[in-house]
Design a protein around this motif. Structure first.
Motif, PDB file in Angstrom:
ATOM      1  N   ALA A 173       0.854  -1.179   0.000  1.00  0.00           N
ATOM      2  CA  ALA A 173       0.000   0.000   0.000  1.00  0.00           C
ATOM      3  C   ALA A 173       0.896   1.236   0.000  1.00  0.00           C
ATOM      4  O   ALA A 173       1.993   1.214   0.583  1.00  0.00           O
ATOM      5  CB  ALA A 173      -0.912  -0.001   1.225  1.00  0.00           C
ATOM      6  N   GLU A 175       0.828   3.923   1.689  1.00  0.00           N
ATOM      7  CA  GLU A 175       1.159   4.379   3.042  1.00  0.00           C
ATOM      8  C   GLU A 175       2.270   3.526   3.651  1.00  0.00           C
ATOM      9  O   GLU A 175       3.147   4.034   4.362  1.00  0.00           O
ATOM     10  CB  GLU A 175      -0.082   4.321   3.927  1.00  0.00           C
ATOM     11  CG  GLU A 175      -1.231   5.230   3.483  1.00  0.00           C
ATOM     12  CD  GLU A 175      -2.022   4.656   2.319  1.00  0.00           C
ATOM     13  OE1 GLU A 175      -1.813   3.460   1.982  1.00  0.00           O
ATOM     14  OE2 GLU A 175      -2.840   5.398   1.742  1.00  0.00           O
ATOM     15  N   SER A 227      -7.697 -11.296  -6.032  1.00  0.00           N
ATOM     16  CA  SER A 227      -8.335  -9.979  -5.883  1.00  0.00           C
ATOM     17  C   SER A 227      -8.562  -9.635  -4.420  1.00  0.00           C
ATOM     18  O   SER A 227      -8.445  -8.469  -4.021  1.00  0.00           O
ATOM     19  CB  SER A 227      -9.661  -9.947  -6.647  1.00  0.00           C
ATOM     20  OG  SER A 227     -10.536 -10.964  -6.184  1.00  0.00           O
ATOM     21  N   ILE A 230      -5.231  -8.564  -2.944  1.00  0.00           N
ATOM     22  CA  ILE A 230      -4.909  -7.194  -3.366  1.00  0.00           C
ATOM     23  C   ILE A 230      -5.641  -6.186  -2.489  1.00  0.00           C
ATOM     24  O   ILE A 230      -5.073  -5.171  -2.062  1.00  0.00           O
ATOM     25  CB  ILE A 230      -5.247  -7.008  -4.851  1.00  0.00           C
ATOM     26  CG1 ILE A 230      -4.322  -7.865  -5.719  1.00  0.00           C
ATOM     27  CG2 ILE A 230      -5.134  -5.533  -5.252  1.00  0.00           C
ATOM     28  CD1 ILE A 230      -4.725  -7.915  -7.188  1.00  0.00           C
ATOM     29  N   GLN A 231      -6.907  -6.467  -2.189  1.00  0.00           N
ATOM     30  CA  GLN A 231      -7.668  -5.573  -1.313  1.00  0.00           C
ATOM     31  C   GLN A 231      -7.065  -5.531   0.088  1.00  0.00           C
ATOM     32  O   GLN A 231      -7.027  -4.478   0.735  1.00  0.00           O
ATOM     33  CB  GLN A 231      -9.129  -6.022  -1.252  1.00  0.00           C
ATOM     34  CG  GLN A 231      -9.898  -5.839  -2.553  1.00  0.00           C
ATOM     35  CD  GLN A 231     -10.013  -4.378  -2.952  1.00  0.00           C
ATOM     36  OE1 GLN A 231     -10.081  -3.492  -2.114  1.00  0.00           O
ATOM     37  NE2 GLN A 231     -10.025  -4.126  -4.252  1.00  0.00           N
ATOM     38  N   VAL A 233      -3.918  -5.962   0.840  1.00  0.00           N
ATOM     39  CA  VAL A 233      -2.704  -5.142   0.761  1.00  0.00           C
ATOM     40  C   VAL A 233      -3.075  -3.665   0.784  1.00  0.00           C
ATOM     41  O   VAL A 233      -2.448  -2.852   1.484  1.00  0.00           O
ATOM     42  CB  VAL A 233      -1.900  -5.489  -0.511  1.00  0.00           C
ATOM     43  CG1 VAL A 233      -0.763  -4.482  -0.723  1.00  0.00           C
ATOM     44  CG2 VAL A 233      -1.329  -6.895  -0.403  1.00  0.00           C
ATOM     45  N   ARG A 234      -4.092  -3.289   0.010  1.00  0.00           N
ATOM     46  CA  ARG A 234      -4.535  -1.893   0.005  1.00  0.00           C
ATOM     47  C   ARG A 234      -4.927  -1.416   1.401  1.00  0.00           C
ATOM     48  O   ARG A 234      -4.728  -0.257   1.765  1.00  0.00           O
ATOM     49  CB  ARG A 234      -5.728  -1.734  -0.934  1.00  0.00           C
ATOM     50  CG  ARG A 234      -5.366  -1.697  -2.409  1.00  0.00           C
ATOM     51  CD  ARG A 234      -6.631  -1.678  -3.234  1.00  0.00           C
ATOM     52  NE  ARG A 234      -6.398  -1.380  -4.628  1.00  0.00           N
ATOM     53  CZ  ARG A 234      -7.296  -1.560  -5.592  1.00  0.00           C
ATOM     54  NH1 ARG A 234      -8.482  -2.065  -5.285  1.00  0.00           N
ATOM     55  NH2 ARG A 234      -7.019  -1.265  -6.838  1.00  0.00           N
ATOM     56  N   ALA A 235      -5.518  -2.343   2.176  1.00  0.00           N
ATOM     57  CA  ALA A 235      -5.964  -1.995   3.531  1.00  0.00           C
ATOM     58  C   ALA A 235      -4.818  -1.959   4.535  1.00  0.00           C
ATOM     59  O   ALA A 235      -5.044  -1.663   5.712  1.00  0.00           O
ATOM     60  CB  ALA A 235      -7.024  -2.990   3.996  1.00  0.00           C
ATOM     61  N   VAL A 247      -1.870  -6.641 -11.670  1.00  0.00           N
ATOM     62  CA  VAL A 247      -1.832  -5.365 -10.928  1.00  0.00           C
ATOM     63  C   VAL A 247      -1.191  -4.254 -11.755  1.00  0.00           C
ATOM     64  O   VAL A 247      -0.785  -3.230 -11.198  1.00  0.00           O
ATOM     65  CB  VAL A 247      -1.079  -5.526  -9.589  1.00  0.00           C
ATOM     66  CG1 VAL A 247      -1.889  -6.350  -8.604  1.00  0.00           C
ATOM     67  CG2 VAL A 247       0.304  -6.130  -9.794  1.00  0.00           C
ATOM     68  N   GLU A 250      -2.991  -0.869 -11.265  1.00  0.00           N
ATOM     69  CA  GLU A 250      -2.804  -0.316  -9.926  1.00  0.00           C
ATOM     70  C   GLU A 250      -1.385   0.227  -9.733  1.00  0.00           C
ATOM     71  O   GLU A 250      -1.201   1.263  -9.088  1.00  0.00           O
ATOM     72  CB  GLU A 250      -3.094  -1.390  -8.866  1.00  0.00           C
ATOM     73  CG  GLU A 250      -4.557  -1.785  -8.748  1.00  0.00           C
ATOM     74  CD  GLU A 250      -4.986  -2.835  -9.759  1.00  0.00           C
ATOM     75  OE1 GLU A 250      -4.189  -3.128 -10.682  1.00  0.00           O
ATOM     76  OE2 GLU A 250      -6.102  -3.370  -9.632  1.00  0.00           O
ATOM     77  N   GLU A 255      -1.881   3.261  -7.047  1.00  0.00           N
ATOM     78  CA  GLU A 255      -2.711   2.666  -5.997  1.00  0.00           C
ATOM     79  C   GLU A 255      -1.931   1.623  -5.208  1.00  0.00           C
ATOM     80  O   GLU A 255      -2.218   1.381  -4.028  1.00  0.00           O
ATOM     81  CB  GLU A 255      -3.944   2.019  -6.604  1.00  0.00           C
ATOM     82  CG  GLU A 255      -4.903   2.976  -7.280  1.00  0.00           C
ATOM     83  CD  GLU A 255      -6.058   2.241  -7.935  1.00  0.00           C
ATOM     84  OE1 GLU A 255      -6.762   1.498  -7.220  1.00  0.00           O
ATOM     85  OE2 GLU A 255      -6.255   2.388  -9.152  1.00  0.00           O
ATOM     86  N   LEU A 256      -0.992   0.978  -5.858  1.00  0.00           N
ATOM     87  CA  LEU A 256      -0.089   0.023  -5.220  1.00  0.00           C
ATOM     88  C   LEU A 256       1.342   0.380  -5.604  1.00  0.00           C
ATOM     89  O   LEU A 256       1.590   0.962  -6.659  1.00  0.00           O
ATOM     90  CB  LEU A 256      -0.407  -1.411  -5.656  1.00  0.00           C
ATOM     91  CG  LEU A 256      -1.750  -2.000  -5.221  1.00  0.00           C
ATOM     92  CD1 LEU A 256      -1.984  -3.336  -5.913  1.00  0.00           C
ATOM     93  CD2 LEU A 256      -1.824  -2.165  -3.701  1.00  0.00           C
TER      94      LEU A 256
END
Length: 294
Positions: A173, A175, A227, A230-231, A233-235, A247, A250, A255-256
């Motif tokens: 992510a 962040e 999928s 991936i979500q 990781v985003r979180a 990806v 993204e 986004e990633l």
């Protein structure tokens, strides 16, 4: 020898094949829109004609005998060839055709479906029915004509067209990526490592590639779908190791973040189907189109 005894009627064979596949007269009857007693009578008639005991009956349950299981295996393959021949003839007559294709869910949504409109432009009379499957396909019983999946090499008894090698990338992510200016393999290896269930050895291969001790791995939760990983990781739950082609958007949009070069796994993507389907017009058209995309 009376060859008529060796060629039972199709109704008897269909009743036996359905009952053998389910090992249940009730479920076979529901599939064939018959009564349970009708299926039972047809199986008994087949047994009498062949002089074989195909099922053991224990109360309301039925189980294949050894010879019944052998007959089922050969008969299912023969019926599959008959269905394939019928589909080929119908497709040839209509100038179109239908293809039942199984594909990995995330590959289907991220790579295949965005490109499929080009196939329809070139072949407007054909239809491709997409089935999302993670497990290996049983082409004898599933009704699937072909599949797209990953494997470490050609699969015995099947036609396999290698599409491209699987390249895996570490994803973070934004962040998480911003918390360190320069990520080294050692620092990445200290993070929570998220897994895809159908590729449980991926992180181990990555650690070996970077000469890192496997005992240092912090294995996190496992996900059935890429999928979903991936979500996660985003979180910010952890970091992932996923096929680059899944990806690309993204990574391009930010986004990633991937802090290191892709890693070549031991697997590749393949188009897979049984030899009997090779002449299906719809499959031939789809195969030519797909290979041209790679």
């Amino acid at each position: 020898m009376n060859y008529r005894h060796l060629t039972p009627s199709m109704s008897l064979l269909l009743a036996f094949e359905a009952a053998a596949r389910h090992e249940s007269y009730t479920r076979a009857a529901a599939e064939l829109s018959l009564t349970q007693s009708a299926v039972s009578r047809q199986v008994q008639a087949l047994e009498q004609q062949l002089g074989l005991t195909l099922f053991r009956r224990e109360g309301r349950q039925v189980q294949l005998t050894d010879v019944g299981r052998l007959y089922q295996r050969e008969m299912s393959e023969a019926l599959g060839r008959i269905r394939s021949a019928t589909l080929q003839a119908m497709a040839y007559q209509s100038g179109g055709g239908t293809l039942h294709l199984a594909t990995l869910p995330t590959f289907g949504s991220k790579w295949l479906l965005p490109r499929l409109h080009d196939f329809y432009k070139a072949h407007p009379g054909m239809l491709v029915h997409i089935n999302s499957r993670i497990e290996a396909i049983d082409f004898e019983t599933s009704g699937i004509d072909a599949s797209i999946g990953v494997a470490s090499g050609d699969l015995p008894g099947l036609v396999c067209h290698r599409l491209h090698a699987e390249e895996l990338v570490v994803i973070l992510a934004p962040e998480v990526a911003a918390s360190c200016l320069g990520w080294t393999p050692e620092q990445l290896g200290e993070q929570m490592l998220l897994n895809v269930a159908n590729n449980p050895t991926a992180w181990g291969e990555w650690f070996s590639h970077h000469h890192l001790p496997h005992k240092a791995m912090r294995i996190g939760p496992s996900f059935e779908l890429t999928s979903h990983l991936i979500q996660a990781v985003r979180a910010g739950i952890g970091i992932g190791l996923v096929p680059r082609i899944l990806v690309e958007e993204e990574l391009a949009s930010g986004e990633l973040i991937s802090p290191c070069v892709p890693f070549a796994s031991q697997r590749s993507y393949y188009l897979i189907y049984p030899p009997r389907n090779e002449a299906l017009p719809s499959l031939r058209a789809f195969r030519s189109w797909l290979l041209a995309q790679i």
